[in-house]
Design a protein around this motif. Structure first.
Motif, mmCIF file in Angstrom:
data_model
loop_
_atom_site.group_PDB
_atom_site.id
_atom_site.type_symbol
_atom_site.label_atom_id
_atom_site.label_comp_id
_atom_site.label_asym_id
_atom_site.label_seq_id
_atom_site.Cartn_x
_atom_site.Cartn_y
_atom_site.Cartn_z
ATOM 1 N N ALA A 217 0.839 -1.198 0.000
ATOM 2 C CA ALA A 217 0.000 0.000 0.000
ATOM 3 C C ALA A 217 0.872 1.245 0.000
ATOM 4 N N ALA A 218 1.948 1.205 0.784
ATOM 5 C CA ALA A 218 2.847 2.356 0.848
ATOM 6 C C ALA A 218 3.408 2.657 -0.532
ATOM 7 N N LEU A 219 3.919 1.629 -1.189
ATOM 8 C CA LEU A 219 4.541 1.829 -2.501
ATOM 9 C C LEU A 219 3.530 2.360 -3.512
ATOM 10 N N ALA A 220 2.316 1.853 -3.444
ATOM 11 C CA ALA A 220 1.290 2.308 -4.377
ATOM 12 C C ALA A 220 0.983 3.788 -4.183
ATOM 13 N N GLY A 221 1.296 4.297 -3.019
ATOM 14 C CA GLY A 221 1.045 5.710 -2.760
ATOM 15 C C GLY A 221 2.272 6.578 -2.916
ATOM 16 N N GLY A 222 3.406 5.990 -3.282
ATOM 17 C CA GLY A 222 4.608 6.783 -3.487
ATOM 18 C C GLY A 222 5.542 6.804 -2.298
#
Lengths: 678, 570
Positions: A200-205
């Motif tokens: 989720a973190a990566l998907a948000g940058g």
């Protein structure tokens, strides 16, 4: 854009929200039955007409509002825990502009062995590199997970994957300093573990997280740390580090802390001023903890709420028959947060120790931090995604599960102008870092507290939405520039926790954690499309402008056009050294300044009142600890003599060390030491 | 300057029911000033106006246009206060004489019960001591030095039967008087319900204890250690906390001894936010500062020792006077608590042992006149408000005290704005050897003081008689403090949200390891109601209790017939 408009108040709907540096926000509405009472049906089915308030984006109104309605009408069953599928974001560009493109030169430039894993070579072309201090148009060349070159017309080897940024921003990957991806509640782990959460973190940058190790009282800090590290090493998809929470202060903790700082690479520890009977420490223990952590060069994280008063309020409110989630904010009013922040800062000032306030949720707490900084205190404030994007009015939702989804501590403020105020302070630098406080419990976990709000596990989502909402509500509104955006989402965190410039900067030698950020990307937040395993997303239905197009973590593309390509266990533990400059440089100077000196006086030789051996008006000391030597008064007053140790004031401080002195006028009359005058 | 003549030579009244006429004075109340004559009889003001018709045999005082003000009320004294088997050098006689000499005609003293002992007994003891010696009217605050259920009963009987409406609690003096936050919460709640005023000694005792130990370890044993171990931040912190607790419990708060700028600022901000809070600077904090703690003369430095300490910041008095003038601070006490040098010398090797207290009862009104009125910060009406009227209002003594009006007690002062005197221990009325205002030249002084209708100060001569003062009972729920509290009580009724029963799945959990909840004891309710009852609760107000963790080990169950819409989105 602010989410504080409510359908229930159509008659005083506000005009188009104008972008201005410091907006006072809409005038606060009166909740008609007094300060705390709920308004019947006021908060159900809140659909938020974003387009009415969007500046300069009116052309999209009709299409977007219809799509939003569709989402809102969905039953949540439809997107219950979807497991680890890679779903793409629905908020893709609708104008069809090509945007960002990748070309692989591997075929053309033959002879180079392309390894689709570790040592990817990347060239980001045509982007605007934005750091916290400046922005420039430059290309970025990455090799072996490290940024090797930044500049124009770079000379790069063959076989390089090229990303065309097309003028999008190239920013350092976000650092989320506050996640709880493994914090158990009553034996049950959160639904977002290190795998789900970092995805989720990566998907948000966000390309790095710092998670909280939360040992139970009595548990070894070291063991808990190792447990966390083991789990994270197996599951994390991005680099991570760990804060360690101190659940209980005692002598034995000191050794473990020392070891954690010196051997394990931990430089931040959290203490709690709330959770009475569990994690809460009294002021004297906080003083000792601050003193010790300062010597170690660690940053003290504080959960600031007055736990004593919360306990009182909770029992009062349960006694009144209020058992639902609205009892949570009612029993934790924002004053209690501001009070504890004030006290934590006072302690920090006395001990001369940097203090970091986690989860700044209310205006008054944020103001307290801002005022203290103006006075020179070394204090940092961390608002979280939830406090920046939504408010606490949802606690009054008729839908229990929805209301419970917002339960976190300190609670979201019911004052709808809070997010706007926090963004203003974030923009001017009075608040420094944005965390997410991501701690995801499913509805059935939350339902443990269905009959008693104090049992609802606390935590909201936000790791994926974090950067998007800062952009949407601060940068797009004109409060904040892109450099400050990088500072609050990444660079400041790296500086405070001593990761800089390895993290938090696009520079030669830094880790290749890079995000290509499209300011025009539009995404509607919905639990359906999120990476988190939660059934509820507290930002459900909100539209967010700005988002990542590409995310590069450790030199590899992990997010591309809405698709994640991650691998469990690729994240590394990043160890951090003590004494971060941004927190400790001033502290070191002040240490030198703060050494105090006594006044050298002649000996007082006047009469001394005869104090009876058993003082009448002093409390009976529980332990009558008297030093056997103190009954022999030294003939000469020795300024260095003291029976005290740093372990705290003793209960018998008030008992005179000597007894039986009579008032005696010295022979030859009084010396001038006691005479009147200066 | 003022002359006296007996109008009717035949009817010279007895001293007990003196009849007095003050002619040609300018009456200054807190709201307005006007020229009028005042006629008093039997200790009560009978007539105010021009050309009064008065009986014969009246003593007339010519005020010659001078200010006639309500006698000062010193809302904070410690006379005859016991300390380690001795007591302060100014007893009720000496102390009230000093007060009268400064224009103060009523004092409110603090009863300090020994922790663990009865509040009512201590109150009776203080009454005895005072009734025997006091030269002016007095009231009493009672300090709550420990808390249990019988203390609450005693507080209630003091409020209902004994005429006490203000109670002080301590946030400092660890292991002696200090109260925890939860205890403060309980006391404030209780006082708020019964119309009492919570007075608070605001300093963070926990941190002070740590700092004291640190100072002593560093070898700092002199009086400077006192101020170094009690920095003003700790005062401000405690004030902030007290304001928070009072606001939570909806109880009026009175902060005794506001000594620093930062503490005063917190009060100011709280008042701006609408909190019912009153700040009391004292004579010492308005007239001098804490630089004297570094005096090479130990006895002098020690004479300044009081808690919270005087701020070493020399701009503090000016700042506090400004806030007093603007109404952000409400009332001035003296905190008169005097110890001899020999008594102070108990702490000659350890500053934590120095008995705390400074003088100020006599200098109180002159200090304010000199520092605030002469400097143009404050007008004469505000002067009356902060020295007398506000105190009377806060304690529910108004308009009997604190106002010159028909029916009010005839406690009044003819104030000479031009008089100048130099403060020195040689001429002051206190028994202390040191005066913290030593050498200070103050403008403004009482020319004539009338207490209970009798002239007690005239031409610089004091004619006070010990034992003539009366105890003035204070009734609960003073309007000045409680009007807003009452209105808020009605507003702040909390309501639960009526929801359907949550019938979705509940996660399985182990009640053994807890996270994130307050806990004390595992008290489980024996009756497990199948339906959710909004009024059912296992909680009492007596403190945090463990919420019943009922469904231990329940599995996630999907109810038959699918889920009801109670858990569906929106």
């Amino acid at each position: 854009m602010s989410d504080c408009r409510r359908q229930w108040n159509r008659e005083d709907e506000l005009p188009v929200y104008l972008a201005k540096p410091i907006s006072t926000g809409p005038s606060q509405r009166h909740k008609s039955h007094g300060m705390f009472s709920s308004v019947e049906g006021a908060y159900d089915s809140k659909t938020i007409a974003f387009d009415q308030y969007a500046v300069g984006r009116k052309e999209n109104r009709s299409s977007r509002s219809s799509s939003r309605e569709r989402i809102v009408d969905e039953d949540f069953e439809a997107y219950e825990i979807s497991g680890g599928t890679f779903t793409s974001s629905p908020g893709e560009r609708d104008d069809g502009r090509p945007g960002v493109k990748i070309t692989d030169q591997t075929e053309k430039e033959c002879g180079y062995e392309h390894n689709n894993g570790k040592s990817e070579r990347l060239l980001i072309k045509g982007g605007r590199v934005v750091n916290d201090d400046q922005s420039q148009y430059a290309d970025v060349y990455v090799e072996d997970g490290i940024i090797k070159q930044v500049g124009e017309n770079l000379i790069v080897p063959g076989g390089v994957k090229v990303i065309e940024a097309n003028g999008c921003l190239v920013i350092p990957g976000g650092i989320d300093v506050n996640t709880c991806l493994h914090k158990p509640y009553l034996g049950t782990p959160p639904v977002d573990d290190f795998y789900q959460g970092t995805k989720a973190a990566l998907a948000g940058g966000t390309t790095m997280i710092i998670d909280h190790v939360t040992p139970q009282p009595g548990e070894s800090l070291l063991e808990a740390f190792e447990k966390w590290q083991e789990v994270a090493d197996k599951k994390s998809c991005c680099d991570y580090s760990l804060h360690v929470d101190i659940p209980h202060w005692h002598e034995g903790v000191k050794e473990e802390l020392e070891q954690l700082v010196q051997e394990k690479g931990i430089n931040s520890f959290q203490v709690y001023m709330a959770y009475k009977g569990l994690f809460q420490m009294p002021d004297s223990q906080l003083y000792e903890a601050f003193s010790f952590l300062k010597e170690l060069g660690a940053v003290v994280l504080v959960h600031a709420e007055n736990g004593d008063l919360i306990a009182q309020e909770q029992s009062k409110i349960l006694g009144m028959g209020i058992t639902g989630p609205e009892g949570h904010p009612l029993s934790r009013p924002e004053e209690l947060e501001a009070e504890a922040v004030f006290r934590a800062i006072t302690l920090g000032n006395r001990v001369n120790c940097p203090v970091y306030i986690t989860k700044v949720m209310s205006k008054s707490a944020a103001d307290t931090v801002a005022t203290a900084r103006k006075k020179g205190s070394v204090v940092f404030g961390e608002p979280i995604t939830a406090s920046l994007a939504t408010d606490g009015s949802h606690y009054w939702s008729k839908n229990w599960a929805k209301a419970a989804a917002y339960v976190t501590s300190p609670p979201l403020s019911p004052d709808p102008t809070t997010p706007d105020h926090l963004h203003s302070l974030l923009s001017c630098g009075d608040l420094q870092v944005v965390g997410s406080g991501h701690c995801a419990y499913s509805t059935s976990q939350k339902a443990i507290g269905k009959d008693n709000f104090t049992l609802i596990p606390e935590g909201t989502n936000g790791v994926e939405e974090r950067m998007g909402f800062v952009w949407d509500k601060a940068v797009a509104m004109g409060k904040m520039d892109e450099n400050q955006f990088v500072a609050v989402t990444s660079t400041n965190a790296a500086k405070i926790f001593n990761l800089y410039p390895r993290k938090g900067r696009i520079a030669v030698g830094s880790d290749a954690d890079i995000v290509i950020w499209d300011p025009d990307k539009i995404k509607t937040i919905t639990a359906k499309a999120q990476q988190s395993a939660l059934e509820y997303n507290i930002f459900e239905g909100m539209e967010c402008h700005g988002g990542p197009v590409y995310v590069v973590s450790q030199g590899r593309i992990v997010f591309e056009e809405g698709k994640l390509q991650v691998q469990q266990g690729t994240g590394r533990f990043i160890s951090r050294k003590p004494f971060p400059d941004v927190a400790y440089l001033r502290i070191k100077y002040r240490n030198k300044m703060m050494s105090k000196q006594g006044v050298s006086r002649g000996m007082y030789d006047g009469p001394v009142y005869d104090v009876p051996a058993t003082p009448k008006y002093i409390t009976p000391a529980p332990s009558a600890k008297t030093s056997p030597t103190t009954h022999q008064p030294p003939p000469i007053r020795n300024l260095h003599q003291s029976n005290f140790s740093l372990s705290g004031a003793q209960i018998d401080d008030n008992i005179p060390r000597r007894s039986g002195h009579r008032i005696v006028a010295p022979p030859g009359g009084r010396s001038n030491i006691t005479s009147l005058g200066c | 300057e003022q002359t006296m003549s007996y109008q009717g030579k035949k009817n010279i009244p007895k001293i007990t029911s003196e009849r007095l006429l003050i002619k040609g004075g300018r009456i200054v109340n807190d709201d307005q000033s006007f020229y009028a004559d005042i006629y008093m009889e039997d200790g009560v003001i009978k007539q105010i106006g021009d050309n009064l018709i008065v009986p014969g045999g009246v003593k007339t005082i010519e005020a010659d246009g001078k200010m006639v003000i309500p006698g000062g009320i010193d809302i904070h004294t410690h006379l005859q206060m016991p300390f380690r088997g001795t007591s302060t050098v100014d007893d009720f006689s000496q102390g009230t004489k000093a007060a009268l000499a400064g224009g103060t005609t009523m004092i409110v003293d603090h009863v300090i019960p020994e922790p663990g002992s009865s509040l009512v007994e201590a109150f009776e003891r203080w009454r005895e001591w005072a009734d025997e010696k006091v030269c002016c009217d007095y009231s009493l605050h009672v300090d709550i030095t420990h808390l249990n259920d019988s203390v609450k009963q005693e507080v209630l009987s003091l409020i209902k039967e004994k005429g006490v409406n203000s109670f002080q609690v301590y946030m400092a003096f660890k292991d002696l008087y200090q109260m925890s936050n939860s205890e403060l919460y309980e006391i404030f709640t209780f006082l708020g319900e019964h119309g009492g005023i919570a007075q608070v000694h605001a300093e963070n005792g926990e941190i002070i204890a740590e700092e004291q130990a640190r100072m002593l370890e560093m070898g700092i044993t002199g009086p400077e250690g006192h101020v170094l171990s009690r920095p003003e931040e700790l005062e401000a912190e405690a004030v902030f906390r007290a304001v928070t607790i009072a606001s939570q419990t909806n109880c009026p708060l009175y902060v005794t001894r506001v000594m620093s700028k930062s503490a005063a600022d917190i009060i100011l901000q709280a008042r701006k936010k609408g909190n019912v809070v009153f700040g009391e600077p004292i004579t010492a904090s308005l007239g001098t500062d804490g630089t004297h703690y570094w005096s090479k003369n130990w006895a002098k430095a020690a004479s300044f020792v009081t808690s919270p300490p005087l701020s070493p910041d020399p701009t503090t008095p000016d700042y506090l006077n400004t806030l007093l003038a603007s109404g952000d601070l409400s009332v001035v006490g003296s905190a008169h608590c005097t110890f001899s040098v020999a008594q102070k010398a108990i702490g000659k090797d350890d500053f934590t042992q120095i008995p705390e207290g400074v003088n100020g009862a006599e200098e109180r009104m002159s200090v304010i006149w000199d520092k605030a009125v002469v400097t143009g910060k404050m007008d004469e009406n505000m002067f009356v408000a902060v020295t007398s009227t506000n105190a009377a209002k806060i304690l529910n003594l108004y308009p009997r005290k604190g106002r010159i009006a028909v029916g009010s007690d005839s406690d009044l002062v003819i104030w000479d704005t031009d008089a100048t005197r130099t403060i020195t221990a040689k001429t002051h009325h206190s028994a202390a050897e040191y005066n913290v205002f030593e050498g200070m030249e103050l403008r403004g002084a009482p020319m004539l003081v009338i207490c209970q209708g009798k002239i007690v100060l005239e031409d610089g001569n004091l004619h006070a008689t010990a034992g003539t003062g009366r105890f003035i009972p204070c009734s609960p729920f003073p309007d000045f403090t409680y009007k807003r509290i009452k209105a808020r009580k009605q507003l702040a009724i909390l309501k639960a949200v009526p929801r359907g029963m949550y019938d979705g799945p509940v996660s399985e959990f182990s009640p053994m390891s807890r996270g994130g909840t307050p806990s004390a004891s595992t008290r489980t309710s024996p009756t497990k109601a199948p339906l959710r009852n909004l009024h059912q609760s296992g909680f009492t107000l007596s403190g945090p209790e463990e919420a019943p963790i009922r469904p231990a080990g329940r599995r996630i169950v999907v109810p038959p017939g699918g889920r009801s819409n109670i858990i569906s989105l929106s």
